[in-house]
Design a protein around this motif. Structure first.
Motif, PDB file in Angstrom:
ATOM      1  N   TRP A 113      -4.177   7.188   4.019  1.00 43.80           N
ATOM      2  CA  TRP A 113      -4.158   5.826   4.534  1.00 43.80           C
ATOM      3  C   TRP A 113      -5.406   5.065   4.134  1.00 43.80           C
ATOM      4  O   TRP A 113      -6.505   5.635   4.124  1.00 43.80           O
ATOM      5  N   GLY A 114      -5.220   3.783   3.843  1.00 43.94           N
ATOM      6  CA  GLY A 114      -6.341   2.899   3.634  1.00 43.94           C
ATOM      7  C   GLY A 114      -6.832   2.337   4.960  1.00 43.94           C
ATOM      8  O   GLY A 114      -6.245   2.596   6.011  1.00 43.94           O
ATOM      9  N   GLN A 115      -7.854   1.539   4.903  1.00 44.88           N
ATOM     10  CA  GLN A 115      -8.507   1.077   6.124  1.00 44.88           C
ATOM     11  C   GLN A 115      -7.832  -0.148   6.746  1.00 44.88           C
ATOM     12  O   GLN A 115      -8.157  -0.505   7.864  1.00 44.88           O
ATOM     13  N   GLY A 116      -6.920  -0.789   6.050  1.00 46.95           N
ATOM     14  CA  GLY A 116      -6.248  -1.963   6.600  1.00 46.95           C
ATOM     15  C   GLY A 116      -6.931  -3.253   6.193  1.00 46.95           C
ATOM     16  O   GLY A 116      -8.153  -3.331   6.096  1.00 46.95           O
ATOM     17  N   THR A 117      -6.113  -4.264   5.965  1.00 45.47           N
ATOM     18  CA  THR A 117      -6.625  -5.586   5.649  1.00 45.47           C
ATOM     19  C   THR A 117      -5.812  -6.608   6.450  1.00 45.47           C
ATOM     20  O   THR A 117      -4.592  -6.518   6.522  1.00 45.47           O
TER      21      THR A 117
END
Length: 123
Positions: A113-117
């Protein structure tokens, strides 16, 4: 960092944004990459996914015809082009990746998972 998402921002309804997700490390071995989103007070939901070949793409009904997922394997990057944005598209958008060719809509099936934007669409 395995996945790094970027491109969020504030846009008026009807506008467009393009999100990017760069993969590194073990996430480079993923077979499927996708985008999920989570609005305030709601569960994380599937938005779109794409297989490694880039030929097969999958979308949630709520974004079909407005969003386009694509990937550039040379750059290890997946994109989400979002057009015709609506206030209900407001959410934190996460990129995700999984091993194995089966595309799932369940977030628990994705290992990376990425950190979110944050995407905010004003009316």
């Amino acid at each position: 960092v395995q996945l790094q998402a970027s491109g969020g921002g504030l846009v008026q309804a009807g506008g467009s944004l393009r999100l990017s997700c760069s993969a590194s490390g073990r996430a480079l071995s993923s077979d499927v990459m996708g985008w999920f989103r989570q609005a305030l007070g709601k569960e994380r939901e599937f938005v779109a996914a794409i297989r490694r070949s880039g030929v097969n793409t999958y979308y949630a009904d709520s974004v079909k015809g407005r969003f386009t997922i694509s990937r550039d394997n040379a750059k290890n990057t997946v994109y989400l082009q979002m057009n015709g944005l609506k206030p209900e598209d407001t959410a934190v958008y996460y990129c995700a990746a999984k091993i194995g060719m089966v595309v799932f809509h369940e977030s628990r099936k994705y290992e990376y998972w990425g950190q979110g934007t944050l995407v905010t669409v004003s009316s």
